[in-house]
Design an enzyme around this catalytic site. Structure first.
Site, PDB file in Angstrom:
ATOM      1  N   LYS A   1     135.013  83.731 100.270  1.00  0.00           N
ATOM      2  CA  LYS A   1     134.768  84.890 101.139  1.00  0.00           C
ATOM      3  C   LYS A   1     133.856  84.487 102.287  1.00  0.00           C
ATOM      4  CE  LYS A   1     133.211  89.732 100.822  1.00  0.00           C
ATOM      5  NZ  LYS A   1     132.570  90.735  99.952  1.00  0.00           N
TER       6      LYS A   1
ATOM      7  N   SER B   1     135.190  95.039  99.639  1.00  0.00           N
ATOM      8  CA  SER B   1     135.238  94.265 100.864  1.00  0.00           C
ATOM      9  C   SER B   1     135.819  92.855 100.689  1.00  0.00           C
ATOM     10  CB  SER B   1     133.839  94.137 101.455  1.00  0.00           C
ATOM     11  OG  SER B   1     133.001  93.383 100.589  1.00  0.00           O
TER      12      SER B   1
ATOM     13  N   SER C   1     132.745  95.485  95.532  1.00  0.00           N
ATOM     14  CA  SER C   1     133.518  94.659  96.466  1.00  0.00           C
ATOM     15  C   SER C   1     134.264  93.478  95.853  1.00  0.00           C
ATOM     16  CB  SER C   1     132.615  94.145  97.583  1.00  0.00           C
ATOM     17  OG  SER C   1     132.433  95.141  98.552  1.00  0.00           O
TER      18      SER C   1
END
Lengths: 482, 94
Positions: A75, A150, A174
């Site tokens: 990420k 996210s 997330s």
């Protein structure tokens, strides 16, 4: 699509080499990622170089770990030395960290290969990856739908087999929410289990890095490498790290599973409710004992979170001032004007909203009524879980009240916030949580089961999740992408 | 329900919002704060606040010099620099 565990076995038997595998992943990314858009940055050359080095070690019979040569997606909120780290924000669009996050140093020492950095909601604020300043990511099961957020890029990459596994970060859901939307496994470790050094801060008392993978065993292998105390993060805890993969397969005879009655809410997708009920029956069938528990503060957790997280974010994001790194607006007459313009240009709407909300919660006259109140509610949320865990070993509930929604469907910020209603309390209490697939809707969208554990008891959590996974077929399904 | 003063908050947060952004922000903050207001229903009298879920205090280490990143690496991302300094617009009025 081999799992991480299978890849490792193939490497060690000589059936495959990391170079072949990494090349085939890069090829697959080239073919499929234009549809999914999971990656923000690809690191082709360094991936091939890392694969070659891993191949040599494996050939010599000296692999660094069970992850040696395994291709992963990271990420884009995790700092990677010399590789652009954007947080999917214009303000960090050209930021190249001069150091590695501790999790990256650990993955590197284990021989893992980084394929690239994945898309996300800007600064990890959002539940759909639509808040990326660059482009939205698509759900591999239905390209008209969001992958969740996210960590949507990481979840989509794992679901579409554009990486063997991934790292995400979880502040209010997330990792778990996109894992549920994309039909993958996602683990949010106990707060303090994994170092946050080099994780770009959103809400420091809630943020935690964790793995996304296609199976519980793979998630356990990844967690094994990244978990543990780090002197560079004073909030990482010096609690011994058990052998997570070894805890799997011991069965769940007599495991006490709590079913929180507050996790059935109005407006919930009936297909989600049905799949989760069936999963709880399956756990019973495997020898678990279930009992109803009550977490009475649940209904207030979301409101408390939307004061605490924005308050911490408004402080953390004060560092983006156009001075030391990141975007700087042109033409500011003086420093104050430069700050205001830089931040206005650099941040997207959701980030601005949270900064404003946090500034409000912390501002003179409102601090006690808002921030102070939220912190007291946080104590009650923790207490609910502590009382439940006096009677049970894990809690089982849905990860999300609905399945993946369509892009553009949730324009009202508050509606988007409700996506995390079942995951947020876990962050407030600092507990470990896992989401794993527990079925599909009629229309073929994945449904997530969330299991919540006691602090630092990821072993029990993973072992319960593994027992369920192995007894059900969900993890063997893959989206049809061509 | 206190009406959030968007102008004042934007100034505190160093965000130059456009008029349209301010309008939108006012309505959205209002909706969010109205929802958050439900916290008032909950009695928290005598409840201690929690700032961190895993309690810990004063994590100390020896005060020893350690290597750090060279100045060049730290300055490499600077939007503007002069020698080994970050360059900023003027701060002091003439």
């Amino acid at each position: 699509m081999p799992t991480i565990a299978e890849l490792g076995a193939r490497y060690r038997s000589g059936e495959a080499t990391p170079t072949e595998v990494v090349e085939s992943y890069l090829q697959r990314i080239e073919t499929l990622d234009p549809q999914v858009r999971a990656y923000v940055t690809l690191t082709r050359e360094s991936a091939l170089a890392q694969a070659e080095a891993a191949g040599k070690r494996l050939k010599a019979g000296r692999p660094l770990s069970l992850l040696d040569g395994v291709p992963l997606a990271i990420k884009d909120v995790i700092c990677t030395n010399g590789v652009r780290t954007t947080c999917a924000s214009k303000i960090l669009e050209n930021f190249v960290p001069p150091y590695d996050a501790t999790v990256m140093a650990r993955l590197g020492a284990a021989g893992a290969v980084m394929l690239g950095k994945t898309n996300m909601d800007e600064f990890a604020m959002g539940s759909s990856t639509e808040n990326s300043a660059f482009f939205p990511t698509r759900n591999p099961w239905d390209l008209a739908r969001v992958p969740g957020g996210s960590s949507g890029g990481s979840a989509a990459a794992v679901a579409a087999d554009l990486a063997a596994g991934a790292l995400g970060s979880d502040t209010g859901g997330s990792i778990r929410q996109p894992a549920a939307f994309c039909g993958t496994v996602g683990v949010k470790p106990t707060y303090g289990r994994v170092s946050r050094y080099g994780l770009v801060a959103f809400a420091s008392s809630l943020d935690q890095i964790g793995p996304l993978a296609r199976t519980i065993r793979d998630a356990a292998l990844l967690l094994q490498v990244i978990a543990g105390h780090d002197p560079l993060d004073s909030t990482s805890t010096d609690v011994p790290v058990p052998d997570y993969p070894a805890a799997l397969g011991q069965g769940i005879q007599g495991l006490r599973v709590g079913i929180p009655s507050e996790y059935v809410i109005e407006g919930m997708d009936p297909e989600v409710g049905k799949a989760v009920s069936a999963a709880i029956e399956a756990l019973k069938g495997l020898g678990a004992k279930t009992e109803k528990v009550s977490l009475p503060t649940t209904d207030y957790a979301l409101a408390a979170y939307y004061l605490i997280a924005p308050a911490e974010a408004s402080s953390n994001l004060a560092r983006y001032d156009g001075v030391k790194y990141g975007h700087r607006a042109a033409g500011g007459k003086d420093l104050i004007q430069m700050y205001g313009r830089t931040r206005a240009e650099g941040f997207g709407p959701e980030v601005k909203r949270r900064i404003m909300l946090g500034t409000y919660a912390l501002s003179a006259g409102y601090y006690d009524a808002y921030y102070g109140k939220a912190q007291r509610v946080r104590t009650l949320v923790r207490r609910d879980f502590q009382q439940a865990f006096e009677r049970v070993d894990v809690l089982a509930c849905p990860t999300t009240p609905s399945v993946a929604f369509k892009l553009g469907e949730k324009e009202d910020p508050l509606q988007m916030y409700f996506c995390d209603i079942f995951t947020i309390p876990v962050n407030l209490a600092g507990l470990p949580g896992v989401s794993l697939p527990c079925g599909f809707t009629q229309s073929g969208l994945p449904i997530g089961l969330q299991l919540i554990g006691k602090p630092f008891d990821e072993s029990t959590l993973l072992s319960a999740a593994y027992a369920y996974e192995q007894a059900t077929p969900w993890h063997t399904r893959a989206p049809a992408l061509t | 329900m206190p009406d959030p003063n968007v102008e004042h908050l934007a100034r505190l947060a160093r965000l130059d919002l456009s008029e349209a952004e301010k309008e939108r922000m006012r309505a959205q903050l209002d909706a969010i704060l109205t929802y958050i207001d439900k916290l008032r229903q909950l009695d928290t009298e005598g409840v201690e606040p929690t700032s961190h879920a895993i309690p810990m205090v004063n994590v100390m280490r020896e005060d020893e010099a350690r290597p750090c990143l060279p100045a060049g690496a730290m300055l490499a991302n600077a939007p503007e620099r002069e020698g080994d300094f970050f360059r900023v617009p003027k701060i002091i009025e003439e």
